[in-house]
Design a protein around this motif. Structure first.
Motif, PDB file in Angstrom:
ATOM      1  N   MET A 266       0.850  -1.174   0.000  1.00 51.51           N
ATOM      2  CA  MET A 266       0.000   0.000   0.000  1.00 51.51           C
ATOM      3  C   MET A 266       0.897   1.239   0.000  1.00 51.51           C
ATOM      4  O   MET A 266       1.767   1.386   0.833  1.00 51.51           O
ATOM      5  N   ASP A 267       0.643   2.120  -0.929  1.00 45.97           N
ATOM      6  CA  ASP A 267       1.460   3.317  -1.089  1.00 45.97           C
ATOM      7  C   ASP A 267       0.829   4.479  -0.321  1.00 45.97           C
ATOM      8  O   ASP A 267      -0.380   4.708  -0.386  1.00 45.97           O
ATOM      9  N   PHE A 268       1.642   5.215   0.425  1.00 47.07           N
ATOM     10  CA  PHE A 268       1.172   6.359   1.201  1.00 47.07           C
ATOM     11  C   PHE A 268       1.214   7.599   0.315  1.00 47.07           C
ATOM     12  O   PHE A 268       2.264   7.965  -0.205  1.00 47.07           O
ATOM     13  N   ASP A 269       0.074   8.238   0.137  1.00 47.03           N
ATOM     14  CA  ASP A 269      -0.016   9.432  -0.708  1.00 47.03           C
ATOM     15  C   ASP A 269      -0.025  10.664   0.190  1.00 47.03           C
ATOM     16  O   ASP A 269      -1.034  10.983   0.832  1.00 47.03           O
TER      17      ASP A 269
ATOM     18  N   ASP B 241       4.863  17.204  -3.433  1.00 48.43           N
ATOM     19  CA  ASP B 241       4.954  16.101  -4.395  1.00 48.43           C
ATOM     20  C   ASP B 241       6.218  16.163  -5.170  1.00 48.43           C
ATOM     21  O   ASP B 241       6.776  17.127  -5.490  1.00 48.43           O
TER      22      ASP B 241
END
Length: 58
Positions: free
Chosen positions: A1-4, A58
């Motif tokens: 699971m990627d943390f945004d 980002d």
């Protein structure tokens, strides 16, 4: 699971901003109209800052 991080920053700012809007509504119900204006503006400013900061992160 990627943390945004972008979504997390926006979500936290929206959450805190909605708390201030809720406090403003509570003030309005208790008869203090200036509380609605001040807390509502503060909440909207926090949400706006969250949108701006989330675009920068980002």
């Amino acid at each position: 699971m990627d943390f945004d991080l972008q979504k997390a920053v926006l979500g936290l700012h929206v959450l805190v901003g909605m708390v201030f809007v809720g406090l403003g509504v509570q003030n309005f119900v208790s008869g203090r109209q200036i509380g609605l204006v001040l807390n509502g503006l503060l909440g909207l400013l926090i949400i706006g800052m969250g949108v701006g900061v989330s675009r920068l992160v980002d």
